[in-house]
Design an enzyme around this catalytic site. Structure first.
Site, PDB file in Angstrom:
ATOM      1  CE  LYS A  53      67.223 -10.229  48.412  1.00  0.00           C
ATOM      2  NZ  LYS A  53      68.487 -10.633  47.777  1.00  0.00           N
ATOM      3  CD  GLN A  97      71.938  -9.071  47.944  1.00  0.00           C
ATOM      4  OE1 GLN A  97      70.999  -9.552  48.573  1.00  0.00           O
ATOM      5  NE2 GLN A  97      71.804  -8.616  46.717  1.00  0.00           N
ATOM      6  CG  ASP A 120      68.736 -16.210  45.703  1.00  0.00           C
ATOM      7  OD1 ASP A 120      67.603 -15.703  45.586  1.00  0.00           O
ATOM      8  OD2 ASP A 120      69.722 -15.582  46.109  1.00  0.00           O
TER       9      ASP A 120
END
Length: 281
Positions: A53, A97, A120
């Site tokens: 990422k 994460q 997200d």
């Protein structure tokens, strides 16, 4: 023979478009978008995902910041970091994460992220928004899949769509997004009886259950579109999807490979969401 849907190539196109927009904004004195990535613990797979990422951000011109907490971090420490990032004006997007270490409530952590920075789109607030069809951010994997469908001019309108898997990350939001495009959507899962009755009638199949080569060619009809979200590592170290690529590609009109299909598009959607988050400032 099916057309292989190249998510890697499309992801590169999207990153180039994002970089061009950011470069144009910089010429006007607008700072580059920024993404804070929070990693708790030492999970090897999570470290790889975070690195990927960060590399994608760099390629697209997005500034990334990594915040690493030890495996022994408490839930209170993680929440305190999220609150600090919520208040940090230089941070446009926040990504935590997952999975998180035992003892930390993942849902509580995600819901602490400001909805305006939840790139997200995992928080309850953003889930509610895309349920109602007015989301600012699309959930990354389902959103990436929509871009693939658009790239290959696959119209969802009126099609029979089967989603195999009902996770909050892929299955449920994917079903909602297909429904918003006027697909006729069936969600199948571990309790579904006579699964093949559904898959053999499907125009579009999206499989996301974490079982290697689960969907086989004899389970689909001629000309079906197969979108494979699975990433499974076999004993020999090779990576395979939830669909048996070799047998499915003989009947499918379009199919995504693993790797190189949905995975790169998930990250591309994350970058698009981060750019969108920065546009409010």
């Amino acid at each position: 023979m099916s057309t292989i849907m190249d998510g890697k190539a499309l992801s590169c196109e999207i990153r180039a478009e994002i970089k061009a927009k950011i470069d144009s904004q910089k010429e006007k004195g607008i700072e580059a978008p920024s993404l804070a990535v929070v990693l708790v613990g030492n999970d090897p797979a999570s470290k790889i995902y975070v690195r990927n990422k960060k590399n994608a951000c760099a390629e697209a011109g997005i500034t990334s910041y990594e915040y690493t907490l030890p495996e022994t971090a408490t839930e209170e420490e993680v929440l305190a970091l999220i609150e600090k990032l919520n208040c940090d004006e230089k941070i446009n997007g926040i990504l935590v994460q997952v999975p998180l270490p035992k003892g930390i409530d993942e849902k509580k952590v995600i819901d602490t992220i400001s909805p305006e920075k939840d790139v997200d789109a995992f928080s309850e607030s953003n889930i509610g928004k895309y349920f109602l069809g007015n989301a600012k951010f699309l959930p990354c994997t389902p959103g990436g899949i929509l871009h693939l469908l658009d790239k290959y001019e696959i119209d969802v309108n009126g099609k029979n769509c089967v989603v195999i898997g009902r996770s909050n990350i892929v299955g449920k939001p994917m079903a909602l997004l297909l429904l918003q495009r006027n697909g006729t959507v069936t969600v199948c899962h571990s309790r579904t009886k006579n699964l093949e009755e559904y898959t053999k009638n499907a125009d579009i199949i999206i499989v996301a259950i974490g079982k290697p080569k689960f969907l086989t060619g004899d389970m689909i009809k001629e000309g079906a579109v197969v979108i494979d979200v699975g990433i499974n590592r076999l004993p020999d170290g090779k990576v395979t999807g939830d669909a048996d690529f070799e047998s499915c590609k003989e009947k499918a009109s379009f199919i995504t490979p693993v790797p190189g299909g949905v995975g790169p598009m998930t990250i591309a959607q994350l970058l698009l969401n981060t750019l969108e988050a920065s546009n409010d400032k």
